[in-house]
Motif scaffolding. Sequence first.
Motif, PDB file in Angstrom:
ATOM      1  N   LYS A  34       5.164   4.119 -10.909  1.00  0.00           N
ATOM      2  CA  LYS A  34       3.721   4.128 -10.527  1.00  0.00           C
ATOM      3  C   LYS A  34       3.068   3.015 -11.020  1.00  0.00           C
ATOM      4  O   LYS A  34       3.375   2.759 -12.189  1.00  0.00           O
ATOM      5  CB  LYS A  34       3.052   5.425 -10.923  1.00  0.00           C
ATOM      6  CG  LYS A  34       3.498   6.847 -10.039  1.00  0.00           C
ATOM      7  CD  LYS A  34       2.747   8.171 -10.691  1.00  0.00           C
ATOM      8  CE  LYS A  34       3.081   9.327  -9.933  1.00  0.00           C
ATOM      9  NZ  LYS A  34       2.548  10.516 -10.342  1.00  0.00           N
ATOM     10  N   SER A  40       0.880   0.419  -5.210  1.00  0.00           N
ATOM     11  CA  SER A  40      -0.151  -0.356  -4.337  1.00  0.00           C
ATOM     12  C   SER A  40      -0.703  -1.760  -5.217  1.00  0.00           C
ATOM     13  O   SER A  40      -1.196  -1.395  -6.204  1.00  0.00           O
ATOM     14  CB  SER A  40      -1.082   0.319  -4.136  1.00  0.00           C
ATOM     15  OG  SER A  40      -1.016   1.384  -3.177  1.00  0.00           O
ATOM     16  N   GLN A  44       6.714   3.952  -1.195  1.00  0.00           N
ATOM     17  CA  GLN A  44       7.582   4.701  -1.816  1.00  0.00           C
ATOM     18  C   GLN A  44       8.910   4.480  -1.477  1.00  0.00           C
ATOM     19  O   GLN A  44       9.164   4.055  -0.402  1.00  0.00           O
ATOM     20  CB  GLN A  44       7.257   6.521  -1.290  1.00  0.00           C
ATOM     21  CG  GLN A  44       5.781   6.661  -1.711  1.00  0.00           C
ATOM     22  CD  GLN A  44       5.338   7.899  -1.290  1.00  0.00           C
ATOM     23  OE1 GLN A  44       6.156   9.004  -1.099  1.00  0.00           O
ATOM     24  NE2 GLN A  44       4.203   8.176  -0.653  1.00  0.00           N
ATOM     25  N   ASN A  74       0.714  -1.160   0.105  1.00  0.00           N
ATOM     26  CA  ASN A  74      -0.177  -0.161   0.123  1.00  0.00           C
ATOM     27  C   ASN A  74       0.768   1.241   0.186  1.00  0.00           C
ATOM     28  O   ASN A  74       1.570   1.439   1.021  1.00  0.00           O
ATOM     29  CB  ASN A  74      -0.870   0.044   1.450  1.00  0.00           C
ATOM     30  CG  ASN A  74      -2.005  -0.846   1.080  1.00  0.00           C
ATOM     31  OD1 ASN A  74      -2.796  -0.922   0.238  1.00  0.00           O
ATOM     32  ND2 ASN A  74      -2.108  -1.975   2.117  1.00  0.00           N
ATOM     33  N   ASN A  75       0.757   1.984  -0.903  1.00  0.00           N
ATOM     34  CA  ASN A  75       1.507   3.215  -1.102  1.00  0.00           C
ATOM     35  C   ASN A  75       2.819   3.340  -0.815  1.00  0.00           C
ATOM     36  O   ASN A  75       3.372   4.145  -0.054  1.00  0.00           O
ATOM     37  CB  ASN A  75       0.669   4.352  -0.252  1.00  0.00           C
ATOM     38  CG  ASN A  75      -0.890   4.270  -0.358  1.00  0.00           C
ATOM     39  OD1 ASN A  75      -1.476   4.153   0.779  1.00  0.00           O
ATOM     40  ND2 ASN A  75      -1.403   4.900  -1.516  1.00  0.00           N
ATOM     41  N   LYS A 110       7.055   5.719  -6.279  1.00  0.00           N
ATOM     42  CA  LYS A 110       6.203   7.017  -6.081  1.00  0.00           C
ATOM     43  C   LYS A 110       5.015   6.540  -5.330  1.00  0.00           C
ATOM     44  O   LYS A 110       4.603   7.454  -4.333  1.00  0.00           O
ATOM     45  CB  LYS A 110       5.856   7.892  -7.493  1.00  0.00           C
ATOM     46  CG  LYS A 110       7.135   8.335  -8.034  1.00  0.00           C
ATOM     47  CD  LYS A 110       6.728   8.936  -9.188  1.00  0.00           C
ATOM     48  CE  LYS A 110       8.015   9.195 -10.076  1.00  0.00           C
ATOM     49  NZ  LYS A 110       7.960   9.777 -11.486  1.00  0.00           N
ATOM     50  N   ASP A 111       4.196   5.579  -5.750  1.00  0.00           N
ATOM     51  CA  ASP A 111       3.151   5.030  -5.052  1.00  0.00           C
ATOM     52  C   ASP A 111       2.516   3.816  -5.688  1.00  0.00           C
ATOM     53  O   ASP A 111       1.456   3.707  -6.303  1.00  0.00           O
ATOM     54  CB  ASP A 111       1.881   6.328  -5.041  1.00  0.00           C
ATOM     55  CG  ASP A 111       0.695   6.084  -4.497  1.00  0.00           C
ATOM     56  OD1 ASP A 111       0.563   5.438  -3.459  1.00  0.00           O
ATOM     57  OD2 ASP A 111      -0.476   6.763  -4.670  1.00  0.00           O
ATOM     58  N   GLY A 148       4.444   4.112   3.364  1.00  0.00           N
ATOM     59  CA  GLY A 148       3.724   3.187   2.841  1.00  0.00           C
ATOM     60  C   GLY A 148       4.016   1.648   3.654  1.00  0.00           C
ATOM     61  O   GLY A 148       4.771   1.808   4.628  1.00  0.00           O
ATOM     62  N   LYS A 152      11.881   0.472   2.860  1.00  0.00           N
ATOM     63  CA  LYS A 152      10.866   1.497   2.380  1.00  0.00           C
ATOM     64  C   LYS A 152      11.270   2.893   2.745  1.00  0.00           C
ATOM     65  O   LYS A 152      11.335   2.955   4.220  1.00  0.00           O
ATOM     66  CB  LYS A 152       9.308   0.985   2.408  1.00  0.00           C
ATOM     67  CG  LYS A 152       8.813   0.979   4.001  1.00  0.00           C
ATOM     68  CD  LYS A 152       7.470   0.439   4.034  1.00  0.00           C
ATOM     69  CE  LYS A 152       6.840   0.601   5.260  1.00  0.00           C
ATOM     70  NZ  LYS A 152       7.855  -0.147   6.228  1.00  0.00           N
TER      71      LYS A 152
END
Length: 293
Positions: free
Chosen positions: A207, A24, A11, A8-9, A21-22, A59, A56
């Motif tokens: 992404k 998931s 980075q 999840n999210n 960057k994001d 996230g 990480k």
Amino acid sequence: MMQLIEINNLQKSFGKFQALKDVSFTVAPGEVVGFIGPNGAGKSTTIRTILGILQKDAGSVKVFGKDAWQDSIEIHKRLSYVPGDVALWGNLTGGEIIDLFMKLHGGADFKKRDDLIKKFELDPRKKAKSYSKGNRQKVGLIAALSVDSDLYILDEPTSGLDPLMEAVFQDEVEKIKNAGKSILLSSHILSEVERLADKVVIIREGKIVETGTLQELRHLTRSTLTLVAKGDVGELAKLNGVYDFQQKGQEVRFAIDNKSLNNILAAVAKLNVEKFEVVPPTLEDLFIRHYEG
């Protein structure tokens, strides 16, 4: 149902460069997920974070419900991993290295090991320093596939293999899939992903740009229709949902939106059709769509 991998999210940066960057996505029990994107898109960085090799920046990354960084030792007891470039100990033989990897993991199947050595046409008596890149990959694959794991993480696993050995690999992965195991397969060979994956995750510049089953993703691309018929075939170009219309005599070829298929078929039915061929969109079509331009 608990996901085997849950991201999840996520980075991750290296200095000023933001590699992820994001990000998931999930991998469910018994699911094969194809993780695709070009070099530098963030595939290997994501995988190294899942394995607890990289920490990480933000996230969450969970494997078997545990934190990928803090619980990496426990997590590794239940997974097998093959990188895109397997590094080996040069003075050990291929067979010695395979046995060492299997012993470290536990749950070894020596009969399967011998079977895989034969299928992959590896000489296990040679020292690793004499192996080509393809043979080094074979050592990693044989070791990973010869142990019983709940999760297999394969990062460009067929890099350096010839097409015949790629086919052997795909057959073995299909057996693991049929046994209900989960697989995260990162590959640049789209036909390989298309054959094996239940779900596809496409990453671009750190992404996730698309995720879903192949059936779901195919709704986002167009099928190609080739038609030979008597009558005014040129009139088909005026229909809604027809794109890239090309005509050569009585043969036409064009792309169609799947949602417009019924209307197009109704118009085609009024012609005297001699040839009718529809090719569904491939994973390559979807991939190119995200990367062209």
